[in-house]
Design a protein around this motif. Structure first.
Motif, mmCIF file in Angstrom:
data_model
loop_
_atom_site.group_PDB
_atom_site.id
_atom_site.type_symbol
_atom_site.label_atom_id
_atom_site.label_comp_id
_atom_site.label_asym_id
_atom_site.label_seq_id
_atom_site.Cartn_x
_atom_site.Cartn_y
_atom_site.Cartn_z
ATOM 1 N N THR A 6 -64.106 44.155 -114.571
ATOM 2 C CA THR A 6 -64.278 45.575 -114.255
ATOM 3 C C THR A 6 -65.634 45.991 -113.938
ATOM 4 O OG1 THR A 6 -64.799 45.864 -116.609
ATOM 5 C CG2 THR A 6 -62.523 46.023 -116.056
ATOM 6 N N ASP A 11 -71.561 54.945 -106.823
ATOM 7 C CA ASP A 11 -70.856 54.189 -105.486
ATOM 8 C C ASP A 11 -71.992 53.931 -104.499
ATOM 9 O OD1 ASP A 11 -68.982 53.612 -103.670
ATOM 10 O OD2 ASP A 11 -68.948 55.440 -102.598
ATOM 11 N N LEU A 16 -67.791 46.043 -103.352
ATOM 12 C CA LEU A 16 -66.549 45.039 -103.454
ATOM 13 C C LEU A 16 -67.145 43.735 -102.616
ATOM 14 C CD1 LEU A 16 -63.974 44.466 -103.850
ATOM 15 C CD2 LEU A 16 -63.293 45.683 -101.423
ATOM 16 N N VAL A 33 -56.807 43.852 -106.471
ATOM 17 C CA VAL A 33 -57.873 44.608 -106.713
ATOM 18 C C VAL A 33 -57.216 46.078 -106.572
ATOM 19 C CG1 VAL A 33 -59.858 45.492 -105.584
ATOM 20 C CG2 VAL A 33 -59.405 42.786 -105.505
ATOM 21 N N GLN A 35 -59.089 49.936 -106.556
ATOM 22 C CA GLN A 35 -60.474 50.632 -106.675
ATOM 23 C C GLN A 35 -60.272 52.103 -106.544
ATOM 24 O OE1 GLN A 35 -63.010 48.716 -103.878
ATOM 25 N NE2 GLN A 35 -62.641 50.037 -102.352
ATOM 26 N N PHE A 42 -68.169 54.862 -108.676
ATOM 27 C CA PHE A 42 -66.996 53.512 -108.294
ATOM 28 C C PHE A 42 -66.483 52.841 -109.355
ATOM 29 C CE2 PHE A 42 -66.277 49.192 -106.924
ATOM 30 C CZ PHE A 42 -65.842 49.346 -105.910
ATOM 31 N N MET A 44 -63.510 49.832 -110.244
ATOM 32 C CA MET A 44 -62.831 48.872 -109.799
ATOM 33 C C MET A 44 -62.415 47.772 -110.679
ATOM 34 S SD MET A 44 -63.510 45.903 -106.659
ATOM 35 C CE MET A 44 -65.055 45.259 -107.432
#
Length: 89
Positions: A6, A11, A16, A33, A35, A42, A44
């Motif tokens: 996690t 952001d 990624l 994935v 997100q 952000f 994910m």
């Protein structure tokens, strides 16, 4: 063995990519994935396969945490079976 990664934080470009690069360096395969960016945050979740990993789970988890610290985001790695147990009602 599968694990859940996690990532949560402000952001920024490349989150990624950097997390996936850290996985690739440890020979960990990213299987799924999802997100989102929620008002500048952000978020994910990744499902990864560690069966061919060059690091044990503890070392890989520490590597992911350090990767997150370098980007200013929180990265956590949890064994899949533990994650499912923790989130089962």
């Amino acid at each position: 063995m599968e694990a859940v990664i996690t990532v949560v934080g402000k952001d920024a470009v490349g989150i990624l990519a950097k997390v996936c690069t850290a996985c690739a360096e440890a020979n960990v395969n990213v299987e799924e994935v999802t997100q989102r960016i929620l008002r500048g945050t952000f978020a994910m979740i990744m499902l990864v396969d560690m069966s061919q990993a060059t690091l044990d789970f503890t070392a890989f988890s520490e590597k992911m945490a350090q990767t997150g610290q370098a980007m200013g985001v929180d990265v956590r790695c949890t064994r899949q079976e533990l994650y499912e147990t923790m989130h089962h009602i």
